[in-house]
Design an enzyme around this catalytic site. Structure first.
Site, PDB file in Angstrom:
ATOM      1  N   GLY A  41       0.817  -1.215   0.000  1.00 22.94           N
ATOM      2  CA  GLY A  41       0.000   0.000   0.000  1.00 22.94           C
ATOM      3  C   GLY A  41       0.844   1.256   0.000  1.00 22.94           C
ATOM      4  N   GLY A  98      -0.629   8.265   0.942  1.00 19.69           N
ATOM      5  CA  GLY A  98      -0.886   8.329   2.378  1.00 19.69           C
ATOM      6  C   GLY A  98       0.303   7.942   3.233  1.00 19.69           C
ATOM      7  N   ILE A  99       0.038   7.174   4.274  1.00 17.88           N
ATOM      8  CA  ILE A  99       1.078   6.787   5.218  1.00 17.88           C
ATOM      9  C   ILE A  99       2.132   5.917   4.543  1.00 17.88           C
ATOM     10  CG2 ILE A  99       1.552   5.454   7.314  1.00 17.88           C
ATOM     11  CD1 ILE A  99      -1.203   6.388   8.359  1.00 17.88           C
ATOM     12  N   LYS A 108      -1.714  -1.781  -5.505  1.00 19.47           N
ATOM     13  CA  LYS A 108      -2.564  -2.034  -6.676  1.00 19.47           C
ATOM     14  C   LYS A 108      -2.555  -0.877  -7.660  1.00 19.47           C
ATOM     15  CE  LYS A 108      -6.661  -3.708  -6.156  1.00 19.47           C
ATOM     16  NZ  LYS A 108      -8.058  -3.843  -5.675  1.00 19.47           N
ATOM     17  N   ASP A 149      -1.668  -7.067  -5.375  1.00 16.80           N
ATOM     18  CA  ASP A 149      -2.922  -7.215  -4.649  1.00 16.80           C
ATOM     19  C   ASP A 149      -2.634  -8.163  -3.497  1.00 16.80           C
ATOM     20  OD1 ASP A 149      -5.431  -7.878  -3.659  1.00 16.80           O
ATOM     21  OD2 ASP A 149      -6.375  -8.010  -5.631  1.00 16.80           O
ATOM     22  N   TYR A 199     -14.700  -3.823  11.351  1.00 12.40           N
ATOM     23  CA  TYR A 199     -13.403  -3.198  11.082  1.00 12.40           C
ATOM     24  C   TYR A 199     -12.467  -3.393  12.268  1.00 12.40           C
ATOM     25  CZ  TYR A 199      -9.871   0.442  10.391  1.00 12.40           C
ATOM     26  OH  TYR A 199      -8.673   1.123  10.268  1.00 12.40           O
ATOM     27  N   LYS A 204      -8.559  -5.137  12.421  1.00 11.26           N
ATOM     28  CA  LYS A 204      -7.348  -4.406  12.822  1.00 11.26           C
ATOM     29  C   LYS A 204      -6.717  -5.026  14.071  1.00 11.26           C
ATOM     30  CE  LYS A 204      -5.851  -1.393  10.969  1.00 11.26           C
ATOM     31  NZ  LYS A 204      -4.955  -1.314   9.781  1.00 11.26           N
TER      32      LYS A 204
END
Length: 275
Positions: free
Chosen positions: A13, A17-18, A38, A70, A164, A168
């Site tokens: 990823g 962002g982060i 991706k 992916d 969610y 996590k």
């Protein structure tokens, strides 16, 4: 010498962002960086692809390998990790940053969305870590770092978006387990979570909207904390669910205003799962 010179970091990823911030911070510290995500082509709403981040790293003078990945595809995970390790002559660090979020409860959430969150969050930590393990065993500074929170069983964190939350927390429980399982191989395993909201596209489009952005911090604070963890050359820090600001304070950092996403004195919002 910079803190990550000649180390190879694989970031899932990593295109925005982060993940992007961690990639750039690692490159500045001398790491060879693998951007695995991706986003091979531009998204209509979200800026950044694996190629744009790779260009940013090259502009810094860094070595980089962008790979389409992916994390739900086990064969692709293994192929990408092996390709990266063969390309750079090894693998030292895995950052499990890829994530999926939908803040809904069981009544309204589609099963397909729960499956996505489970696969991209919890299951990907298993798949990526397992694929990276043979390479990490050969490293003298091996780390697995997952972006997941401390385990907080206050019912309020389950009441509105339990699906969610459970995905996590599963990531963090994998951290605890792998830290013990891989200790004999000299591999440090930790989780990292922000003390305050981090203003990213995930917040803007999935978890609160643009109005919340001004009450968050830039992803840079997470990147600096990640580098602090990855730069450690022994296993003195392993099996921990770490908080970015607390970790940096323990490093002697005292000034945090430059991490604010927007100027002003609006109170910063605590991130999810922190009372």
């Amino acid at each position: 010498m910079t803190r990550l010179t000649d180390k190879t970091v694989f970031i899932t990823g990593g295109s925005r962002g982060i993940g992007r911030a961690i990639a750039l911070a690692c490159a500045k510290e001398g790491a060879k960086v693998v951007i695995a995500a991706k986003s091979d082509t531009p998204h209509p709403k979200l800026p950044g692809t694996i190629h744009t981040v790779a260009d940013e790293i090259r502009e810094l003078g860094g070595e980089v390998l962008p790979l389409v990945l992916d994390v739900r595809d086990d064969a692709m995970v293994k192929a990408c990790i092996d390709q990266a390790a063969n390309h750079f002559g090894g693998l030292d660090m895995l950052v499990n940053n890829a994530g999926a979020i939908r803040l809904q409860g069981v009544e309204k959430l589609k099963a397909s969305r729960y499956d996505l969150m489970h696969q991209v969050n919890a299951r990907a930590v298993f798949s990526c870590s397992q694929a990276a393990l043979p390479w990490l065993k050969e490293s003298s500074q091996a780390h697995i770092l997952s972006l997941s929170p401390p385990l907080n069983l206050n019912p309020k964190w389950f009441a509105q978006y339990g699906p969610y939350t459970t995905t996590k927390y599963a990531m963090t429980m994998m951290t605890i387990g792998m830290a013990e399982e891989f200790r004999r191989y000299g591999i440090s395993v930790n989780s990292l979570w922000p003390k305050t909201l981090i203003s990213t596209a995930a917040i803007e489009f999935e978890a609160g909207g643009p109005a919340l952005m001004a009450q968050g911090r830039k992803p840079d604070i997470m990147a600096d904390a990640a580098v602090s963890i990855l730069a450690r050359t022994d296993q003195s820090l392993s099996g921990q669910a770490l908080i970015d600001e607390d970790l940096l304070r323990s490093d002697g950092v005292t000034e945090f205003d430059h991490y604010r996403y927007a100027e002003g004195n609006k109170p910063l919002l605590p991130d999810l799962f922190l009372d």
